[in-house]
Design a protein around this motif. Structure first.
Motif, PDB file in Angstrom:
ATOM      1  N   PRO A 137       5.734   9.390  -3.682  1.00  0.00           N
ATOM      2  CA  PRO A 137       6.097  10.491  -4.527  1.00  0.00           C
ATOM      3  C   PRO A 137       4.793  11.321  -4.494  1.00  0.00           C
ATOM      4  O   PRO A 137       4.750  12.445  -5.007  1.00  0.00           O
ATOM      5  N   HIS A 138       3.678  10.722  -4.385  1.00  0.00           N
ATOM      6  CA  HIS A 138       2.213  11.316  -4.446  1.00  0.00           C
ATOM      7  C   HIS A 138       1.923  12.059  -3.115  1.00  0.00           C
ATOM      8  O   HIS A 138       1.903  11.313  -2.103  1.00  0.00           O
ATOM      9  N   GLU A 139       1.801  13.190  -3.164  1.00  0.00           N
ATOM     10  CA  GLU A 139       1.232  13.994  -1.814  1.00  0.00           C
ATOM     11  C   GLU A 139       0.049  13.221  -1.236  1.00  0.00           C
ATOM     12  O   GLU A 139       0.177  13.033   0.111  1.00  0.00           O
ATOM     13  N   ILE A 140      -1.017  13.001  -2.000  1.00  0.00           N
ATOM     14  CA  ILE A 140      -2.010  12.068  -1.368  1.00  0.00           C
ATOM     15  C   ILE A 140      -1.773  10.955  -0.887  1.00  0.00           C
ATOM     16  O   ILE A 140      -2.173  10.440   0.097  1.00  0.00           O
ATOM     17  N   GLY A 141      -0.943  10.235  -1.533  1.00  0.00           N
ATOM     18  CA  GLY A 141      -0.464   8.843  -1.385  1.00  0.00           C
ATOM     19  C   GLY A 141       0.308   8.731   0.127  1.00  0.00           C
ATOM     20  O   GLY A 141       0.148   7.978   1.003  1.00  0.00           O
ATOM     21  N   LYS A 142       1.270   9.956   0.259  1.00  0.00           N
ATOM     22  CA  LYS A 142       1.700   9.841   1.738  1.00  0.00           C
ATOM     23  C   LYS A 142       0.916   9.822   2.921  1.00  0.00           C
ATOM     24  O   LYS A 142       0.902   9.153   3.929  1.00  0.00           O
ATOM     25  N   TYR A 143      -0.328  10.313   2.789  1.00  0.00           N
ATOM     26  CA  TYR A 143      -1.375  10.355   3.894  1.00  0.00           C
ATOM     27  C   TYR A 143      -2.083   9.391   3.871  1.00  0.00           C
ATOM     28  O   TYR A 143      -2.721   8.569   4.967  1.00  0.00           O
ATOM     29  N   LEU A 146      -0.630   6.515   5.866  1.00  0.00           N
ATOM     30  CA  LEU A 146      -0.594   6.760   7.310  1.00  0.00           C
ATOM     31  C   LEU A 146      -1.974   6.365   7.673  1.00  0.00           C
ATOM     32  O   LEU A 146      -2.106   5.326   8.654  1.00  0.00           O
ATOM     33  N   PHE A 147      -2.882   6.692   6.902  1.00  0.00           N
ATOM     34  CA  PHE A 147      -4.470   6.304   7.252  1.00  0.00           C
ATOM     35  C   PHE A 147      -4.608   4.865   7.263  1.00  0.00           C
ATOM     36  O   PHE A 147      -5.042   4.223   8.176  1.00  0.00           O
ATOM     37  N   PHE A 148      -4.331   4.333   6.104  1.00  0.00           N
ATOM     38  CA  PHE A 148      -4.480   3.041   5.774  1.00  0.00           C
ATOM     39  C   PHE A 148      -3.570   2.031   6.765  1.00  0.00           C
ATOM     40  O   PHE A 148      -4.449   1.229   7.144  1.00  0.00           O
ATOM     41  N   GLY A 149      -2.398   2.228   6.996  1.00  0.00           N
ATOM     42  CA  GLY A 149      -1.616   1.652   7.764  1.00  0.00           C
ATOM     43  C   GLY A 149      -2.047   1.513   9.122  1.00  0.00           C
ATOM     44  O   GLY A 149      -2.200   0.204   9.878  1.00  0.00           O
ATOM     45  N   VAL A 150      -2.551   2.730   9.734  1.00  0.00           N
ATOM     46  CA  VAL A 150      -2.879   2.613  11.235  1.00  0.00           C
ATOM     47  C   VAL A 150      -4.308   1.872  11.065  1.00  0.00           C
ATOM     48  O   VAL A 150      -4.608   1.233  12.267  1.00  0.00           O
ATOM     49  N   MET A 151      -5.284   2.579  10.338  1.00  0.00           N
ATOM     50  CA  MET A 151      -6.629   1.983  10.297  1.00  0.00           C
ATOM     51  C   MET A 151      -6.823   0.429  10.501  1.00  0.00           C
ATOM     52  O   MET A 151      -7.448  -0.394  10.992  1.00  0.00           O
TER      53      MET A 151
END
Length: 206
Positions: A137-143, A146-151
């Motif tokens: 639900p948080h805009e920053i959380g969306k990204y 992605l970044f934490f999952g991939v990294m």
């Protein structure tokens, strides 16, 4: 026509992962390389392109046609990664081929069980990334998802079948053995792509 669109979207998805792979191979600092590898999944999620490891996570929440499309998406991802790899190999970026060969050597010398298990672990983080982007639900959380999952999956050395499609192609190490290893990794990705969402759904209903 629908199958063709699915295939073309998967080609673009594979190309996007390849762009991330190029960034990763181009950078000597592993953490920075993992950060910029994220451009692949970021673009795929933003533009709604097809990626096997992301799509497989939702197979049990969709109809049979969706499940049937997974093979088309896998093949399209392979085509997209191969095409971008050829551009790399026949351009001044061809020096990246040596880096890719070093990366692929560990994958080709690894045991099948190890590859399968590392594929399972990888897709936990792909699901975190994709589901987080869709539903956080948080805009920053969306990204951040992605970044934490991939990294994290890159830094941990887990196996992602589409990324490996690119590395195998740019390294020029395709063989029957390579294909078999890729299928084992894909099976690992698919297994956790199915199990993790099912367990999460069961917990949510408890």
């Amino acid at each position: 026509m629908k199958i063709l669109k699915t295939f073309v979207s998967a080609i673009l998805g594979g190309a996007c992962i390849s762009f991330g792979g190029i960034a990763y191979l181009s950078l000597d600092e592993k953490v920075i390389g993992a950060l910029f590898f994220t451009v692949g999944l970021f673009t795929i999620c933003t533009f709604g392109l097809n990626l096997f490891t992301g799509k497989v996570c939702y197979v049990f929440s969709q109809n049979r046609a969706y499940a049937g499309n997974l093979a088309v998406i896998w093949a399209g991802n392979l085509a997209g990664t191969w095409l971008v790899a050829q551009v790399v190999r026949f351009s001044r970026l061809s020096t990246l081929s040596e880096k890719a060969q070093s990366l692929c050597q560990a994958k080709l010398e690894d045991g099948f069980l190890s590859l399968f298990l590392l594929g399972i672990l990888c897709n936990i983080f792909i699901y975190i990334a994709v589901e987080g982007f869709k539903k956080n639900p948080h805009e920053i959380g969306k990204y951040l998802s992605l970044f934490f999952g991939v990294m994290v999956f890159i830094l941990c050395g887990f196996e992602h079948c589409v990324a490996d499609m690119f590395y195998f192609s740019v390294a020029g190490v395709w063989s029957g053995e390579t294909l078999l290893r890729l299928l084992v990794i894909s099976a690992g990705n698919a297994l956790d792509g199915v199990i993790f969402p099912l367990i999460r759904g069961w917990l949510a209903k408890s």
